[in-house]
Every structure is written in structure tokens, then in C-alpha cells.
Design a protein around this motif. Structure first.
Motif, PDB file in Angstrom:
ATOM      1  N   HIS A  28      50.013 -34.910 -74.953  1.00 34.52           N
ATOM      2  CA  HIS A  28      51.121 -35.254 -75.766  1.00 34.52           C
ATOM      3  C   HIS A  28      51.291 -36.559 -75.846  1.00 34.52           C
ATOM      4  O   HIS A  28      51.922 -37.161 -74.892  1.00 34.52           O
ATOM      5  CB  HIS A  28      52.528 -34.684 -74.853  1.00 34.52           C
ATOM      6  CG  HIS A  28      52.495 -32.957 -74.889  1.00 34.52           C
ATOM      7  ND1 HIS A  28      53.353 -32.381 -75.669  1.00 34.52           N
ATOM      8  CD2 HIS A  28      52.394 -32.343 -73.697  1.00 34.52           C
ATOM      9  CE1 HIS A  28      53.521 -31.463 -75.950  1.00 34.52           C
ATOM     10  NE2 HIS A  28      52.835 -31.081 -74.517  1.00 34.52           N
ATOM     11  N   PRO A  29      51.094 -37.289 -76.853  1.00 33.19           N
ATOM     12  CA  PRO A  29      50.688 -38.176 -76.764  1.00 33.19           C
ATOM     13  C   PRO A  29      51.681 -40.054 -76.848  1.00 33.19           C
ATOM     14  O   PRO A  29      51.989 -40.632 -76.100  1.00 33.19           O
ATOM     15  CB  PRO A  29      50.246 -39.170 -78.377  1.00 33.19           C
ATOM     16  CG  PRO A  29      49.659 -37.929 -78.599  1.00 33.19           C
ATOM     17  CD  PRO A  29      50.309 -36.503 -78.007  1.00 33.19           C
ATOM     18  N   ASN A  30      53.308 -39.042 -76.786  1.00 33.12           N
ATOM     19  CA  ASN A  30      54.500 -39.909 -76.774  1.00 33.12           C
ATOM     20  C   ASN A  30      54.617 -39.706 -74.856  1.00 33.12           C
ATOM     21  O   ASN A  30      55.023 -41.075 -75.099  1.00 33.12           O
ATOM     22  CB  ASN A  30      55.042 -39.224 -77.607  1.00 33.12           C
ATOM     23  CG  ASN A  30      55.617 -38.170 -77.364  1.00 33.12           C
ATOM     24  OD1 ASN A  30      54.996 -37.225 -76.696  1.00 33.12           O
ATOM     25  ND2 ASN A  30      57.242 -37.682 -77.705  1.00 33.12           N
ATOM     26  N   LEU A  63      48.991 -45.506 -73.124  1.00 36.72           N
ATOM     27  CA  LEU A  63      47.507 -46.234 -72.708  1.00 36.72           C
ATOM     28  C   LEU A  63      47.199 -46.861 -74.025  1.00 36.72           C
ATOM     29  O   LEU A  63      46.334 -47.627 -74.336  1.00 36.72           O
ATOM     30  CB  LEU A  63      47.621 -44.580 -74.319  1.00 36.72           C
ATOM     31  CG  LEU A  63      46.231 -44.026 -75.448  1.00 36.72           C
ATOM     32  CD1 LEU A  63      44.526 -44.563 -74.574  1.00 36.72           C
ATOM     33  CD2 LEU A  63      47.309 -43.869 -76.053  1.00 36.72           C
ATOM     34  N   ASP A  64      48.277 -47.627 -74.874  1.00 38.90           N
ATOM     35  CA  ASP A  64      48.215 -48.804 -75.901  1.00 38.90           C
ATOM     36  C   ASP A  64      48.388 -50.689 -74.074  1.00 38.90           C
ATOM     37  O   ASP A  64      47.583 -50.874 -74.389  1.00 38.90           O
ATOM     38  CB  ASP A  64      49.836 -49.155 -76.315  1.00 38.90           C
ATOM     39  CG  ASP A  64      50.234 -47.992 -77.120  1.00 38.90           C
ATOM     40  OD1 ASP A  64      48.683 -47.646 -77.939  1.00 38.90           O
ATOM     41  OD2 ASP A  64      51.360 -48.560 -77.178  1.00 38.90           O
ATOM     42  N   ALA A  65      48.316 -50.121 -73.573  1.00 37.04           N
ATOM     43  CA  ALA A  65      48.261 -51.483 -72.610  1.00 37.04           C
ATOM     44  C   ALA A  65      46.961 -51.026 -72.156  1.00 37.04           C
ATOM     45  O   ALA A  65      45.780 -52.399 -72.087  1.00 37.04           O
ATOM     46  CB  ALA A  65      48.762 -51.097 -71.558  1.00 37.04           C
TER      47      ALA A  65
END
Length: 174
Positions: free
Chosen positions: A150-152, A158-160
Motif C-alpha cells: 500500500h504505497p500511500n 519512502l519519499d524521505a
């Protein structure tokens, strides 16, 4: 006064010598790798926290998992730091930072025979890998896999991580 000027000139020329530049480059590479290691540890801590928040019954195994990841990354940190100074050809600095060091289980076992900081880190990592897994390991890995599907739910972490690794790979060491 003349002696101070000569000393200053000799000091400046030493800073620009190949040995000084190599030393500065090595320290830059160590710092670069340390930044990558810190980002990686943070990523696994974030994943562990997200998993145990969604599954409070897995908090203890989550901490066990992070402990293993920290041992792994601290071994790599120590290995890269020493190898860059002692055997720089063993560290693939021409690649992205996350690919600089590849240690097999056999490598770790061999390193564990050293009588220094690297040997101690390798011993701890090797013992952890050889130990009986946490009884809730399967449940934790399943919960982690579910979270990752569930990437959200993981996007901020993950972005960090991706941002930190991308920034780290932009660091140029001469």
C-alpha cells in the motif's frame, strides 16, 4: 615573521598534495557513505514503526527486526570506513552509494575473525543472522509485506528515504 610565512606556505602546499587530497577524498567518501547508512537505518525504523503501529502485537518483533537491520548497516559503515583507508579497491565508489559494498555471508564470517572494530561488528551481525529467528518473524514479515503493498501508507517515509539517497548520490568526492 618570515618563518611564519614559510610555515604557512608549507602548510598550504601540504593541503594540496596528492596525499592530503586523497585523505580529504577518503573522508568525503566515508561521510557520504555514513549519510547513506543513516538514511537507510531511518527508513527501516520508519517501516518498523508503521508496521507496529498498525499491529501493536508485533512491537517486540519489530524492534528485533530493526536491531538486525542496524547491526547490518553498522557493519557496512565500519567496513566501508576501514576499507576505504586500507583497501579502497574493495569499495565500488564508482557506483551509486547503495551499491558500494556487497558482503556475502562468507565475507561476514571471514571478517568476524578480525581482532578489531570491524571484527566485532561482523561477529555481532553473523551471530544475529545465525540465531534462531524471533517466533513472530513470519507474522512481522507478512505485516511488513502488507504495508509495502500500500504505497500511500509508506509514501512520506519512502519519499524521505529516496530524497536522502538521491542527495547523497549527488555528493562528489575528489
Amino acid at each position: 615573521m618570515k618563518k611564519a610565512f614559510v610555515f604557512a606556505m608549507v602548510s598550504l602546499s601540504a593541503l594540496s598534495s596528492p596525499i592530503a587530497l586523497a585523505s580529504n577524498s577518503t573522508q568525503c567518501q566515508i561521510d557520504k557513505y555514513n549519510t547513506y547508512i543513516d538514511a537507510s537505518i531511518k527508513w527501516y525504523q520508519d517501516l518498523s514503526e508503521l508496521t507496529s503501529t498498525a499491529n501493536p502485537e508485533l512491537k517486540q518483533v519489530s524492534e528485533w527486526f530493526v536491531k538486525g537491520r542496524v547491526m547490518h548497516f553498522e557493519l557496512n559503515r565500519t567496513a566501508v570506513s576501514l576499507l576505504l583507508s586500507e583497501q579502497p579497491d574493495k569499495v565500488a565508489t564508482e557506483l551509486d552509494v547503495e551499491s558500494w559494498l556487497q558482503l556475502s555471508q562468507q565475507d561476514i564470517k571471514a571478517l568476524s575473525q578480525r581482532d578489531d572494530e570491524l571484527g566485532q561488528a561482523a561477529q555481532a551481525s553473523f551471530a544475529y543472522r545465525q540465531a534462531k529467528p524471533n517466533p513472530q518473524n513470519y507474522e512481522f514479515r507478512s505485516a511488513l509485506a502488507e504495508l509495502l503493498s500500500h504505497p500511500n501508507k509508506i509514501q512520506p517515509a519512502l519519499d524521505a528515504y529516496n530524497s536522502a539517497v538521491q542527495s547523497t548520490n549527488q555528493i562528489k568526492c575528489n
